[in-house]
Design a protein around this motif. Structure first.
Motif, PDB file in Angstrom:
ATOM      1  N   ARG A 204     -15.454 -12.871  -3.834  1.00  0.00           N
ATOM      2  CA  ARG A 204     -16.615 -12.643  -2.975  1.00  0.00           C
ATOM      3  C   ARG A 204     -16.914 -11.155  -2.824  1.00  0.00           C
ATOM      4  N   CYS A 205     -15.862 -10.351  -2.611  1.00  0.00           N
ATOM      5  CA  CYS A 205     -16.119  -8.924  -2.397  1.00  0.00           C
ATOM      6  C   CYS A 205     -16.593  -8.241  -3.678  1.00  0.00           C
ATOM      7  N   GLU A 206     -16.214  -8.766  -4.844  1.00  0.00           N
ATOM      8  CA  GLU A 206     -16.709  -8.197  -6.097  1.00  0.00           C
ATOM      9  C   GLU A 206     -18.217  -8.405  -6.209  1.00  0.00           C
ATOM     10  N   LYS A 207     -18.673  -9.606  -5.911  1.00  0.00           N
ATOM     11  CA  LYS A 207     -20.113  -9.864  -5.946  1.00  0.00           C
ATOM     12  C   LYS A 207     -20.823  -9.099  -4.828  1.00  0.00           C
ATOM     13  N   ALA A 208     -20.194  -9.019  -3.659  1.00  0.00           N
ATOM     14  CA  ALA A 208     -20.795  -8.290  -2.538  1.00  0.00           C
ATOM     15  C   ALA A 208     -20.954  -6.813  -2.874  1.00  0.00           C
ATOM     16  N   SER A 209     -19.970  -6.235  -3.570  1.00  0.00           N
ATOM     17  CA  SER A 209     -20.071  -4.822  -3.941  1.00  0.00           C
ATOM     18  C   SER A 209     -21.258  -4.603  -4.888  1.00  0.00           C
ATOM     19  N   ALA A 210     -21.467  -5.526  -5.810  1.00  0.00           N
ATOM     20  CA  ALA A 210     -22.604  -5.430  -6.726  1.00  0.00           C
ATOM     21  C   ALA A 210     -23.921  -5.557  -5.965  1.00  0.00           C
ATOM     22  N   TYR A 211     -23.943  -6.428  -4.965  1.00  0.00           N
ATOM     23  CA  TYR A 211     -25.163  -6.625  -4.176  1.00  0.00           C
ATOM     24  C   TYR A 211     -25.479  -5.386  -3.335  1.00  0.00           C
ATOM     25  N   MET A 212     -24.445  -4.733  -2.808  1.00  0.00           N
ATOM     26  CA  MET A 212     -24.662  -3.518  -2.020  1.00  0.00           C
ATOM     27  C   MET A 212     -25.219  -2.403  -2.911  1.00  0.00           C
ATOM     28  N   LEU A 213     -24.680  -2.250  -4.111  1.00  0.00           N
ATOM     29  CA  LEU A 213     -25.218  -1.261  -5.043  1.00  0.00           C
ATOM     30  C   LEU A 213     -26.657  -1.596  -5.410  1.00  0.00           C
ATOM     31  N   HIS A 214     -26.920  -2.858  -5.628  1.00  0.00           N
ATOM     32  CA  HIS A 214     -28.269  -3.335  -5.934  1.00  0.00           C
ATOM     33  C   HIS A 214     -29.241  -3.007  -4.798  1.00  0.00           C
ATOM     34  N   SER A 215     -28.686  -2.944  -3.586  1.00  0.00           N
ATOM     35  CA  SER A 215     -29.518  -2.696  -2.394  1.00  0.00           C
ATOM     36  C   SER A 215     -29.598  -1.220  -2.022  1.00  0.00           C
ATOM     37  N   GLY A 216     -29.098  -0.336  -2.890  1.00  0.00           N
ATOM     38  CA  GLY A 216     -29.288   1.090  -2.688  1.00  0.00           C
ATOM     39  C   GLY A 216     -28.106   1.862  -2.138  1.00  0.00           C
ATOM     40  N   PHE A 217     -26.970   1.196  -1.946  1.00  0.00           N
ATOM     41  CA  PHE A 217     -25.795   1.901  -1.461  1.00  0.00           C
ATOM     42  C   PHE A 217     -25.147   2.680  -2.610  1.00  0.00           C
ATOM     43  N   LYS A 218     -24.374   3.724  -2.266  1.00  0.00           N
ATOM     44  CA  LYS A 218     -23.863   4.641  -3.288  1.00  0.00           C
ATOM     45  C   LYS A 218     -22.368   4.513  -3.558  1.00  0.00           C
ATOM     46  N   ASN A 219     -21.565   4.603  -2.508  1.00  0.00           N
ATOM     47  CA  ASN A 219     -20.107   4.677  -2.676  1.00  0.00           C
ATOM     48  C   ASN A 219     -19.460   3.369  -2.227  1.00  0.00           C
ATOM     49  N   VAL A 220     -19.527   2.372  -3.095  1.00  0.00           N
ATOM     50  CA  VAL A 220     -19.051   1.039  -2.748  1.00  0.00           C
ATOM     51  C   VAL A 220     -17.791   0.708  -3.549  1.00  0.00           C
ATOM     52  N   PHE A 221     -16.774   0.244  -2.841  1.00  0.00           N
ATOM     53  CA  PHE A 221     -15.506  -0.139  -3.449  1.00  0.00           C
ATOM     54  C   PHE A 221     -15.192  -1.584  -3.066  1.00  0.00           C
ATOM     55  N   HIS A 222     -14.323  -2.233  -3.843  1.00  0.00           N
ATOM     56  CA  HIS A 222     -13.835  -3.544  -3.441  1.00  0.00           C
ATOM     57  C   HIS A 222     -12.359  -3.653  -3.798  1.00  0.00           C
TER      58      HIS A 222
END
Length: 344
Positions: A204-222
């Protein structure tokens, strides 16, 4: 003709499992990769795993595979060899259960789904290949020393209730599909901060990290391999444990101990407790937290009403249950959708 589906009753299979004397190992794994024909992939996998006497629940979709299984320990090498024969699954990280009694599953179910984790994403430009950076247990501990680092729990409310990382933010929801837009909205003022997302095993967090990047976030880790892999690594490497309480798991165990603390309370009496159970009333099966004293007081039921129900004649119970749709029957304390106090 090859066996492609189970034909034995669940009750009989569970009884057989409880009589088993051989050791079993509970494993979870997933991988996002393209599967052209999920149905054919599913059937071939069922034949192979049935032969190896693997039990568990596996979802297959065009986007990949998601599995929670138990394997006879004697067949682990053969099982690993089988996975390695499938190129996208070769040398895949396998999450071994932390607190394992080997009785987690008693039947093999492999189902074809639209997604391996339901996300509600409709945007066709979303791309799972553009995902956040992995952090291992040591890196997670180091990053979280910075008070500006934000840790987000991408699990359901009832999972968070019994255990979570220090200072982790809960996205208070019943489903992952609801959480994704909620996480984006809750973090909209923190687009340039380090954000670490985690879940049970990583899917879930792997997909969530991709969604956050897709939504304009920059420094996302999982967190690589989620809580399960973290718990194993801190033991192996002698690291500090930043997880508090119990990790909820979606099998017959309903939880595995990671931290010594009990951070939840019995939903009936309020005493410290983090044991999830299902109401003994087959017409209810509410998932809730119950201590041993309340289990004895209510005959493992969530209420006096359900306790009275299970003492009715069996045929009368069946008649009263006809047409009852339990749906997602989970006690949600924060929303008080059910009884204000269980047991009454």
């Amino acid at each position: 003709m090859a066996v492609l589906h189970n034909r034995v009753s669940q009750k009989e299979l569970k009884e057989q499992l409880l009589k088993e004397t051989e050791s079993r190992t509970t494993i979870s794994f997933y991988n996002y990769f393209h599967i052209g024909d999920p149905k054919a992939f599913r059937d071939e996998m069922y034949k192979a795993l049935h032969t190896l006497r693997v039990f568990g629940r596996i979802y297959v979709a065009h986007e990949g595979i998601n599995a929670q299984i138990s394997v006879p320990t004697a067949n682990l090498d053969a099982f690993t060899s089988y996975l390695n024969s499938i190129e996208p699954l070769k040398d895949l990280r396998l999450n071994l259960a932390v607190d394992d009694h080997g009785k987690s599953f008693w039947v093999l179910k492999i189902k074809v789904r639209d997604k391996i984790v339901a996300d509600g994403i409709k945007d066709t430009s979303f791309d799972m290949r553009n995902k956040g950076k992995y952090v291992n247990a040591e890196q997670f501990n180091e990053l979280t020393k910075d008070p500006e680092t934000i840790v987000i729990d991408m699990r359901n409310h009832y999972e968070y209730e019994v255990g979570h990382f220090e200072n982790a933010i809960e996205i208070p929801s019943d489903t992952f599909r609801e959480q994704l837009p909620m996480a984006v909205d809750m973090m909209k003022e923190n687009k340039d901060k380090n954000i670490i997302m985690y879940c049970t095993g990583g899917i879930r967090c792997e997909k969530a990290s991709a969604y956050m990047l897709h939504s304009g976030f920059k420094n996302v880790f999982h967190l690589e391999g989620g809580i399960i892999n973290y718990a194993n690594k801190i033991k192996e490497e002698g690291l500090d444990n930043k997880f508090r309480g119990k990790n909820f798991v979606f099998d017959d165990r309903l939880g595995e101990r990671i931290g010594d603390e009990i951070i939840a309370k019995c939903h009936q009496c309020g005493k410290p407790c983090d044991t999830h159970v299902n109401c003994a009333n087959d017409g209810c099966h509410l998932l809730f937290i119950q201590c041993e004293e309340c289990a004895a007081k209510y005959d493992k039921c969530c209420s006096k009403e359900c306790q009275d129900f299970i003492h009715l004649p069996v045929e009368e119970q069946k008649e009263l249950r006809k047409g009852v749709d339990k749906g997602r029957n989970i006690f949600n304390k924060s929303r008080a959708r059910l009884r204000p106090k269980l047991g009454e």
